[in-house]
Design an enzyme around this catalytic site. Structure first.
Site, PDB file in Angstrom:
ATOM      1  CB  SER A 108     -10.075  15.052  -9.614  1.00 21.59           C
ATOM      2  OG  SER A 108      -9.380  15.181 -10.839  1.00 21.59           O
TER       3      SER A 108
ATOM      4  N   GLY B 227      -2.945   8.288 -10.259  1.00 23.37           N
ATOM      5  CA  GLY B 227      -1.932   7.275 -10.549  1.00 23.37           C
ATOM      6  C   GLY B 227      -1.942   6.767 -11.976  1.00 23.37           C
TER       7      GLY B 227
ATOM      8  CB  SER C 198      -0.308  14.882  -7.900  1.00 24.12           C
ATOM      9  OG  SER C 198       0.773  14.959  -8.810  1.00 24.12           O
TER      10      SER C 198
ATOM     11  CD  GLU D 114       3.003  17.758  -9.295  1.00 28.35           C
ATOM     12  OE1 GLU D 114       3.405  17.317 -10.381  1.00 28.35           O
ATOM     13  OE2 GLU D 114       2.345  17.072  -8.504  1.00 28.35           O
TER      14      GLU D 114
ATOM     15  CG  ASP E 241       2.707  16.357 -14.898  1.00 34.78           C
ATOM     16  OD1 ASP E 241       3.284  16.351 -16.001  1.00 34.78           O
ATOM     17  OD2 ASP E 241       2.360  15.317 -14.314  1.00 34.78           O
TER      18      ASP E 241
END
Length: 398
Positions: free
Chosen positions: A137, A142, A148, A195, A206
């Site tokens: 990625s 975070g 995520s 998720e 998201d």
């Protein structure tokens, strides 16, 4: 037997407007960020499923007959919006992965999401595949940028495609392809379940941004894609100041309870900014010219002041805004605040030397900067040869 080497990518996300107010039923605008997560999919050794996640230090491999046996225990579990299977079935998945119950480390959650999605998708649509999967990625973890969810979207698309639940839309000779609306809806539903494994009770925003891209309006659980979204250049800056979203949300709630007559109008104003911004974006051309930007910049300035009033600002974010203002650029925090990330609009007439000077000044503060775009496309299938040299290099090194 899966026989092709392909790549899947999905974007991260930023909140353009509406942070914190969204928790109280106001409108938020979430936009796809053109920093992406890439999943490389290739045929594996017969009878082996391997996953490599270099960003969190995971390299695991399993025998498919073992996975098949475990899959039988969770088949039919976790329907609908139910996350990991409960009771002994859930514990057996954890034990199989060698993960302690209640583990919260990123590598444990990423492994668990992979294993659960693979077992649940193959139980419903096909056999456990012999594959070699690698995920890399551009998104920091975070930082509130949807890393995520981008991971879950890539996994869902790849596993559904390999198991035959969705098509492989990439024809020989093509560089990229996207799935149909119906297939995207299925990808999104499985990404949401991934998720849930990672976050427990996600909003669904998201993974929806990762699936469809562009921009979405979110209010009281309802997600609506914007009709048209221009591609806007931004600087994304990570202050690297850690923060607790939970603590910040609780602080806002406390302020509203203490000063309702003062704070409720602030929330109403943030709501109005989100709605006005939606109207402006939907009226803008795909590649806006400089005169379209002043109103967006004013929205940034006003909303940043509002977020400070709510108590979610931070000296690092004030510094970010001061530094970019010295270069005639406009910034605001994105996400929970209290540190974390900020976004800066880059009008098309901003010269490359001016952008570089702003980046250097921000990096001198100890921040990390990316020049990128918002309004990026959602989950996409790629031929590996069409990927950019830096992405190919990263995938080869991992």
């Amino acid at each position: 037997m899966w026989a092709r080497e392909l790549a899947v990518s999905a974007p991260g996300k930023v909140i353009l407007h509406g942070e914190h107010a969204v928790v109280l039923g106001k409108v938020a605008l979430a936009v796809a960020l053109d920093l992406r997560t890439f999943l490389r999919l290739r045929p594996g050794a017969e009878g082996r499923l391997s996953v490599s996640l270099p960003g969190v230090g995971v390299r695991r491999s399993w025998d498919t007959p073992e996975l098949r046996a475990l899959r039988g225990r969770i088949a039919g579990k976790g329907r609908g919006r139910e996350p990991l299977p409960r009771g002994s079935e859930g514990l057996s998945v954890l034990e199989f992965a060698g993960i302690a119950a209640g583990a919260s480390a990123p590598e444990s959650l990423a492994t668990l999401a992979f294993l659960y999605m693979c077992l649940a998708i193959s139980a419903k649509y096909g056999d456990v595949p012999s594959l070699d999967i690698l995920v890399w990625s551009e998104l920091p973890t975070g930082a509130g940028l949807g890393s995520s969810a981008a991971y879950a979207v890539c996994l869902a698309a790849a596993l559904l495609m390999v198991c035959g639940a969705i098509s492989c839309p990439l024809q020989e000779g093509e560089s990229t392809a996207r799935w149909t609306e119906e297939e995207l809806t299925l990808i999104n539903s499985w990404a949401f379940r991934g998720e849930q494994v990672i976050h427990g009770n996600p909003s669904g925003v998201d993974n929806a941004v990762g699936t469809w891209g562009g921009a979405l309006r979110y209010q009281a659980g309802k997600i609506t894609p914007l009709k048209r979204v221009p591609t806007l250049r931004i600087l994304l800056t990570n202050t690297k100041v850690p923060r607790s979203t939970k603590v910040l949300v609780a602080g806002v709630k406390e302020k509203i309870l203490k000063f309702p007559a003062i704070m409720n109008p602030v929330l109403d104003s943030i709501d109005a900014i989100s709605q006005e911004c939606q109207s402006v974006l939907e009226a803008m051309p795909a590649n806006p010219s400089p005169e379209h930007y002043p109103v967006l910049e004013e929205f940034f300035d006003i909303n940043q002041h509002h977020l400070n009033v709510l108590g979610v600002g931070h000296p690092s974010l004030d510094k970010l805004c001061q530094v970019t203002a010295s270069h005639s650029l406009h910034s605001k925090l994105t996400g929970a605040g209290g540190g974390g990330c900020g976004i800066t609009l880059l009008p098309p007439d901003t010269s490359p030397p001016a952008v570089e000077a702003a980046k250097q000044d921000l990096c001198a503060c100890g921040f990390e900067c990316w020049e990128t775009k918002i309004g990026a496309p959602g989950v996409t299938l790629h031929s590996c040869s069409s990927l950019s040299a830096p992405v190919l290099h990263a995938l080869a090194q991992s």
